[in-house]
Scaffold this active site. Structure first.
Site, PDB file in Angstrom:
ATOM      1  N   CYS A  92       0.818  -1.222   0.000  1.00 37.92           N
ATOM      2  CA  CYS A  92       0.000   0.000   0.000  1.00 37.92           C
ATOM      3  C   CYS A  92       0.850   1.269   0.000  1.00 37.92           C
ATOM      4  CB  CYS A  92      -0.950  -0.022   1.185  1.00 37.92           C
ATOM      5  SG  CYS A  92      -1.776  -1.600   1.304  1.00 37.92           S
ATOM      6  N   HIS A 132      -3.372   6.563   2.345  1.00 32.35           N
ATOM      7  CA  HIS A 132      -3.846   5.251   1.911  1.00 32.35           C
ATOM      8  C   HIS A 132      -5.245   5.007   2.493  1.00 32.35           C
ATOM      9  CE1 HIS A 132      -4.254   1.129   1.037  1.00 32.35           C
ATOM     10  NE2 HIS A 132      -4.002   0.703   2.260  1.00 32.35           N
ATOM     11  N   ASN A 144     -10.251  -0.860   0.092  1.00 40.57           N
ATOM     12  CA  ASN A 144      -8.792  -0.703   0.122  1.00 40.57           C
ATOM     13  C   ASN A 144      -8.224  -1.259  -1.180  1.00 40.57           C
ATOM     14  OD1 ASN A 144      -6.048  -1.066   0.520  1.00 40.57           O
ATOM     15  ND2 ASN A 144      -6.249  -1.853   2.604  1.00 40.57           N
TER      16      ASN A 144
HETATM   17  N1  ACO Z   1     -18.419  -9.278   9.399  1.00 40.14           N
HETATM   18  C1  ACO Z   1     -18.898  -9.539  10.633  1.00 40.14           C
HETATM   19  N2  ACO Z   1     -18.114  -9.874  11.669  1.00 40.14           N
HETATM   20  C2  ACO Z   1     -16.795  -9.951  11.444  1.00 40.14           C
HETATM   21  C3  ACO Z   1     -16.235  -9.704  10.186  1.00 40.14           C
HETATM   22  C4  ACO Z   1     -17.110  -9.353   9.134  1.00 40.14           C
HETATM   23  N3  ACO Z   1     -16.675  -9.078   7.886  1.00 40.14           N
HETATM   24  N4  ACO Z   1     -14.896  -9.845  10.267  1.00 40.14           N
HETATM   25  C5  ACO Z   1     -14.613 -10.163  11.527  1.00 40.14           C
HETATM   26  N5  ACO Z   1     -15.751 -10.245  12.243  1.00 40.14           N
HETATM   27  C6  ACO Z   1     -15.912 -10.565  13.668  1.00 40.14           C
HETATM   28  C7  ACO Z   1     -14.747 -11.352  14.198  1.00 40.14           C
HETATM   29  O1  ACO Z   1     -14.914 -12.719  13.947  1.00 40.14           O
HETATM   30  C8  ACO Z   1     -14.795 -11.014  15.663  1.00 40.14           C
HETATM   31  O2  ACO Z   1     -15.789 -11.811  16.256  1.00 40.14           O
HETATM   32  P1  ACO Z   1     -15.559 -12.441  17.719  1.00 40.14           P
HETATM   33  O3  ACO Z   1     -15.389 -11.268  18.631  1.00 40.14           O
HETATM   34  O4  ACO Z   1     -16.801 -13.236  17.934  1.00 40.14           O
HETATM   35  O5  ACO Z   1     -14.309 -13.264  17.577  1.00 40.14           O
HETATM   36  C9  ACO Z   1     -15.290  -9.578  15.697  1.00 40.14           C
HETATM   37  O6  ACO Z   1     -15.912  -9.355  14.404  1.00 40.14           O
HETATM   38  C10 ACO Z   1     -14.220  -8.541  15.925  1.00 40.14           C
HETATM   39  O7  ACO Z   1     -13.138  -8.793  15.030  1.00 40.14           O
HETATM   40  P2  ACO Z   1     -11.846  -7.929  15.066  1.00 40.14           P
HETATM   41  O8  ACO Z   1     -10.889  -8.444  14.020  1.00 40.14           O
HETATM   42  O9  ACO Z   1     -11.344  -7.788  16.469  1.00 40.14           O
HETATM   43  O10 ACO Z   1     -12.415  -6.528  14.589  1.00 40.14           O
HETATM   44  P3  ACO Z   1     -11.742  -5.123  14.638  1.00 40.14           P
HETATM   45  O11 ACO Z   1     -12.601  -4.218  15.393  1.00 40.14           O
HETATM   46  O12 ACO Z   1     -10.279  -5.193  14.976  1.00 40.14           O
HETATM   47  O13 ACO Z   1     -11.825  -4.664  13.107  1.00 40.14           O
HETATM   48  C11 ACO Z   1     -10.519  -4.525  11.094  1.00 40.14           C
HETATM   49  C12 ACO Z   1     -11.195  -5.434  12.098  1.00 40.14           C
HETATM   50  C13 ACO Z   1     -11.575  -3.649  10.445  1.00 40.14           C
HETATM   51  C14 ACO Z   1      -9.870  -5.397  10.013  1.00 40.14           C
HETATM   52  C15 ACO Z   1      -9.476  -3.658  11.802  1.00 40.14           C
HETATM   53  O14 ACO Z   1      -8.626  -4.450  12.588  1.00 40.14           O
HETATM   54  C16 ACO Z   1      -8.631  -2.889  10.840  1.00 40.14           C
HETATM   55  O15 ACO Z   1      -9.108  -1.991  10.171  1.00 40.14           O
HETATM   56  N6  ACO Z   1      -7.330  -3.179  10.773  1.00 40.14           N
HETATM   57  C17 ACO Z   1      -6.435  -2.484   9.877  1.00 40.14           C
HETATM   58  C18 ACO Z   1      -6.495  -3.093   8.559  1.00 40.14           C
HETATM   59  C19 ACO Z   1      -5.804  -2.206   7.591  1.00 40.14           C
HETATM   60  O16 ACO Z   1      -5.771  -1.013   7.742  1.00 40.14           O
HETATM   61  N7  ACO Z   1      -5.255  -2.797   6.568  1.00 40.14           N
HETATM   62  C20 ACO Z   1      -4.697  -1.988   5.583  1.00 40.14           C
HETATM   63  C21 ACO Z   1      -3.242  -1.802   5.636  1.00 40.14           C
HETATM   64  S1  ACO Z   1      -2.485  -3.020   4.812  1.00 40.14           S
HETATM   65  C22 ACO Z   1      -2.948  -2.998   3.283  1.00 40.14           C
HETATM   66  O17 ACO Z   1      -3.605  -2.118   2.870  1.00 40.14           O
HETATM   67  C23 ACO Z   1      -2.568  -4.135   2.363  1.00 40.14           C
END
Ligand code: ACO
Length: 325
Positions: free
Chosen positions: A112, A250, A280
């Protein structure tokens, strides 16, 4: 001293729009979860076009909108982590498709951060005096590396491409200050496209060739390390955060942008955002935002606007270029 300038912008995304509701029909997710955590509503997903097809459409647009002959292009850099193939490179495929017969072409792999790294490189190629004109494109078909059974990553990404024409002959530097960084020791938090070693001499299998991401670790990296990088670049440029007109970061997650704006003490409105429509798109996200902003008249390429471009992602890589647009 030769100064470089961005003289044209263009973007292209596949026609097929997939909404959060569409995803909820094929996996256990819903619009509320996705939108409230990421700011994403829709993404464009390829129905057959590959990365070089998207990138070549951008290249053709850049060339035709500038009334240039393709033979006058000196180089093509494509930032991508989803190339059609490793050999030939996506950039070589683009070079052939547009007939840029005098251009050397190569891909740059920095996830990214790819577009910002590539722009930094291209600016040096021009300002050294060695080359006059080049295309810098970020292009991804992320949908082909996603594990569609993993809802925690499948909902985040989209496909697209965008780029700029960069040329010699400006009256001021394109990049006012920059700071590019990598920390390979944290690389395991974002993985993709492993190839097993299966030869008569060795057999090594890797876990998965699909994308895997430790979402929380990447989120923490983005909100801890990246604002420090932006701040350090602002200091190099001798600019306050408010003196910058727009921040084009990004487009991974709107909550990351909220936290960045807060940490830098900048009005959130200066952080432009379009991940709601594209998700993304990795190396394509910053140039899509840049191209859309110019086409929508938010700013123009007249040298009057100061813009921060910041990428962050796999590698880990991150980097900021403060530019005169
Ligand atoms: N729909 C519904 N529920 C979901 C989904 C979904 N798509 N995905 C995960 N869940 C559930 C999980 O199973 C978990 O359930 P549980 O508590 O029963 O185990 C719950 O939601 C919480 O999951 P988390 O992973 O803890 O959710 P979080 O609040 O951390 O959000 C996210 C996840 C959005 C991916 C966040 O961590 C994030 O934005 N991270 C950064 C990612 C990023 O910026 N990447 C880009 C940089 S790298 C690149 O671009 C290549």
């Amino acid at each position: 001293m030769t100064f470089a300038k961005i003289t044209q912008v263009a973007h292209y995304v596949p026609e097929n729009v997939v909404s959060n509701d569409d995803l909820s029909k094929i996996m256990d997710t819903n619009d509320e979860w996705i939108y409230s955590r990421t700011g994403i509503k829709n993404r464009h997903i390829s129905t057959g076009e590959n990365t070089s097809d998207l990138a070549a459409k951008v290249a053709k647009q850049l060339i035709s909108d500038s009334n240039l002959s393709p033979e006058t292009i000196d180089f093509i850099i494509v930032a991508t982590v989803t190339p059609d193939s490793l050999m030939p490179s996506t950039a070589a495929r683009v070079q052939a498709q547009v007939g840029a017969v005098n251009a050397f072409a190569y891909d740059l792999t920095a996830a990214c951060s790819g577009f910002v790294f590539a722009l930094s490189t291209a600016e040096k190629l021009i300002s050294s005096g060695a080359y006059q004109r080049g295309l810098v494109i970020g292009a991804e078909v992320f949908s082909k590396v996603i594990d569609w059974s993993d809802r925690s990553t499948a909902v985040l990404f989209g496909d697209g491409a965008a780029g700029v024409l960069i040329e010699a002959g400006a009256s001021q530097p394109l990049i006012i200050a920059e700071k590019m960084q990598t920390d390979g020791s944290r690389g395991n938090s974002l993985l993709s496209s492993y190839a097993d070693i299966q030869t008569p001499f060795a057999s090594v299998s890797y876990e998965s060739s699909n994308l895997s991401m430790e979402g929380r670790a990447i989120f923490d990296f983005a909100v801890r390390d990246v604002p420090k990088n932006i701040q350090a670049t602002l200091e190099k440029a001798n600019l306050s955060a408010e003196e910058v007109d727009y921040y084009l970061l990004h487009q991974a997650n709107s909550r990351i942008l909220d936290k960045m704006a807060k940490k830098l003490g900048v009005t959130r409105q200066k952080f432009l955002q379009n991940m709601q429509e594209y998700g993304n798109t990795s190396a394509a996200s910053i140039p899509i935002l840049l191209s859309e902003s110019v086409k929508n008249g938010i700013f123009s390429l007249d040298g009057q606007t100061k813009v921060v471009l910041t990428g962050f992602g796999g590698g880990l890589t991150w980097g900021t270029a403060i530019i005169n647009l």
